[in-house]
Design a protein around this motif. Structure first.
Motif, short mmCIF file in Angstrom:
data_model
loop_
_atom_site.label_atom_id
_atom_site.label_comp_id
_atom_site.label_asym_id
_atom_site.label_seq_id
_atom_site.Cartn_x
_atom_site.Cartn_y
_atom_site.Cartn_z
N CYS A 45 0.86 -1.19 0.00
CA CYS A 45 0.00 0.00 0.00
C CYS A 45 0.90 1.24 0.00
N LEU A 46 0.33 2.35 -0.49
CA LEU A 46 1.07 3.60 -0.57
C LEU A 46 0.60 4.53 0.54
N GLN A 47 1.54 4.97 1.37
CA GLN A 47 1.22 5.82 2.51
C GLN A 47 1.54 7.28 2.21
N CYS A 48 0.56 8.15 2.41
CA CYS A 48 0.74 9.59 2.20
C CYS A 48 1.76 10.12 3.21
N PRO A 49 2.71 10.97 2.76
CA PRO A 49 3.75 11.46 3.67
C PRO A 49 3.27 12.54 4.62
N TYR A 50 2.04 13.04 4.44
CA TYR A 50 1.60 14.18 5.24
C TYR A 50 0.80 13.75 6.47
N HIS A 51 -0.21 12.90 6.28
CA HIS A 51 -1.02 12.47 7.41
C HIS A 51 -1.00 10.96 7.63
N GLY A 52 -0.26 10.21 6.79
CA GLY A 52 -0.16 8.78 6.99
C GLY A 52 -1.31 7.97 6.44
N TRP A 53 -2.21 8.60 5.69
CA TRP A 53 -3.30 7.84 5.09
C TRP A 53 -2.70 6.81 4.11
N THR A 54 -3.30 5.62 4.04
CA THR A 54 -2.76 4.53 3.24
C THR A 54 -3.77 4.09 2.20
N PHE A 55 -3.29 3.90 0.96
CA PHE A 55 -4.15 3.52 -0.16
C PHE A 55 -3.62 2.23 -0.77
N ASP A 56 -4.55 1.31 -1.13
CA ASP A 56 -4.11 0.07 -1.76
C ASP A 56 -3.87 0.29 -3.25
N LYS A 57 -3.48 -0.80 -3.95
CA LYS A 57 -3.09 -0.67 -5.36
C LYS A 57 -4.24 -0.27 -6.26
N ASP A 58 -5.47 -0.41 -5.79
CA ASP A 58 -6.64 0.02 -6.56
C ASP A 58 -7.09 1.44 -6.23
N GLY A 59 -6.34 2.12 -5.34
CA GLY A 59 -6.68 3.47 -4.97
C GLY A 59 -7.67 3.58 -3.83
N ASN A 60 -8.01 2.45 -3.21
CA ASN A 60 -8.97 2.47 -2.10
C ASN A 60 -8.27 2.88 -0.81
N SER B 256 -7.33 2.53 2.66
CA SER B 256 -7.34 1.34 3.50
C SER B 256 -7.12 1.63 4.98
N HIS B 257 -6.50 2.77 5.29
CA HIS B 257 -6.23 3.04 6.71
C HIS B 257 -6.00 4.53 6.93
N VAL B 258 -6.65 5.06 7.98
CA VAL B 258 -6.41 6.43 8.45
C VAL B 258 -5.97 6.32 9.90
N PRO B 259 -4.74 6.70 10.24
CA PRO B 259 -4.24 6.49 11.61
C PRO B 259 -5.13 7.11 12.68
N THR B 260 -5.69 8.28 12.38
CA THR B 260 -6.53 8.93 13.40
C THR B 260 -7.94 8.38 13.40
N GLY B 261 -8.33 7.66 12.31
CA GLY B 261 -9.65 7.03 12.20
C GLY B 261 -10.80 7.99 12.52
N PRO B 262 -12.03 7.64 12.14
CA PRO B 262 -12.34 6.52 11.22
C PRO B 262 -12.11 6.94 9.78
N ASN B 263 -12.15 5.96 8.86
CA ASN B 263 -11.96 6.27 7.45
C ASN B 263 -13.12 7.09 6.92
N PRO B 264 -12.84 8.26 6.30
CA PRO B 264 -13.93 9.05 5.72
C PRO B 264 -14.47 8.37 4.46
N LYS B 265 -15.70 8.67 4.14
CA LYS B 265 -16.29 8.13 2.92
C LYS B 265 -15.82 8.94 1.72
N LYS B 266 -15.87 8.33 0.56
CA LYS B 266 -15.52 8.97 -0.71
C LYS B 266 -14.11 9.55 -0.70
N ALA B 267 -13.18 8.84 -0.10
CA ALA B 267 -11.80 9.32 -0.05
C ALA B 267 -10.87 8.51 -0.94
#
Length: 273
Positions: A17-32, A34-45
């Motif tokens: 998965c690719l982790q954003c360098p700013y807030h640590g949000w993580t996206f899988d290979k399909d762009g979904n 998958s993880h927000v460290p502060t949670g919960p995952n927002p919709k339509k992100a």
């Protein structure tokens, strides 16, 4: 991603998965998302994802037949490829201007004749997603290995494919031909990344001689790029060429169309294509 100023290209790959360098949000290979460290995952992100494959040191996007765009010679075993990638000083648009400037090669580089800088039979053809220029220039050998293939007038075909790819074909004595394929990607307003391939159809038969020849072309490409950088890096930020001659029309048409595609918000460049 989680902030419009953050670039995923500066992030980390964690468990495929690719982790954003700013807030640590993580996206899988399909762009979904998958993880927000502060949670919960927002919709339509979720973000857009693209099918990619790596070939000839380039990343190709959505190429279904695996044939390199605009350059079928890459797939021809009689052609030899030398590749490289480097980060350069200078604004991306200025580098595009350099790539589409036909006449500068006579005076900046040593593979053209500075004693005769004429450009003959110049013609520009505009297509929906590209601009092509054909002309004749005066080459000269930059090394004894290429002396035997020189001609007095060489046909050149330069194609710019929007938004950032240039393919230049230079014909020498039959059957010899050189092709340079470059892509330019903005890093920021003052730096640009160039990925390049130099292709040639010289077949010496001896693997050691071919290795030496390819090393020569690699050195020559890097030398050529640095010669251009020495000029482009010194251009003022507000530089705009205002006086043109006929052979500058290729460059002028490309830059005019790019100007309508690029939106600059002060921090990032966005392309409307």
């Amino acid at each position: 991603c989680s902030h419009r100023g953050a670039r995923l290209s500066h992030g980390k790959v964690i468990d495929d998965c690719l982790q954003c360098p700013y807030h640590g949000w993580t996206f899988d290979k399909d762009g979904n998302l998958s993880h927000v460290p502060t949670g919960p995952n927002p919709k339509k992100a979720n973000i857009m994802s693209y099918d990619l494959h790596e070939q000839y040191d380039f990343l190709w996007m959505d190429v279904t037949d695996r044939t390199p765009a605009f350059c079928p010679e890459f797939s021809d075993p009689s052609w030899h490829l030398v590749t490289g990638s480097t980060e350069l000083l200078g604004n991306w648009i200025d580098w595009v201007g350099n790539a589409t400037d036909i006449s500068h090669i006579n005076y900046v580089h040593d593979f053209a004749d500075e004693s005769n800088g004429s450009v003959d039979e110049f013609h520009v053809d505009e297509q929906c997603n590209s601009v092509m220029c054909t002309a004749f220039v005066r080459p000269k050998a930059a090394h004894p290995l290429t002396q035997h293939m020189q001609v007095q007038r060489s046909p050149i075909q330069s194609e710019f494919h929007f938004p950032n790819t240039t393919v230049i074909r230079i014909k020498l004595k039959e059957p010899y031909e050189f092709i340079t394929y470059t892509t330019l990607t903005p890093i920021n307003h003052f730096e640009t990344k160039m990925t390049w391939c130099f292709a040639h159809n010289i077949n010496l038969g001896d693997p050691m001689m071919m290795h030496m020849l390819n090393n020569h072309f690699r050195h020559q490409m890097n030398k050529t790029i640095r010669e251009d950088e020495a000029i482009i890096a010194e251009l003022p930020p507000d530089f705009v060429p205002k006086i043109n001659v006929q052979c500058d029309m290729f460059q002028a048409k490309v830059l005019a169309r790019l100007e309508n595609m690029v939106r600059d918000d002060g921090d990032n460049l966005f392309l409307s294509i």
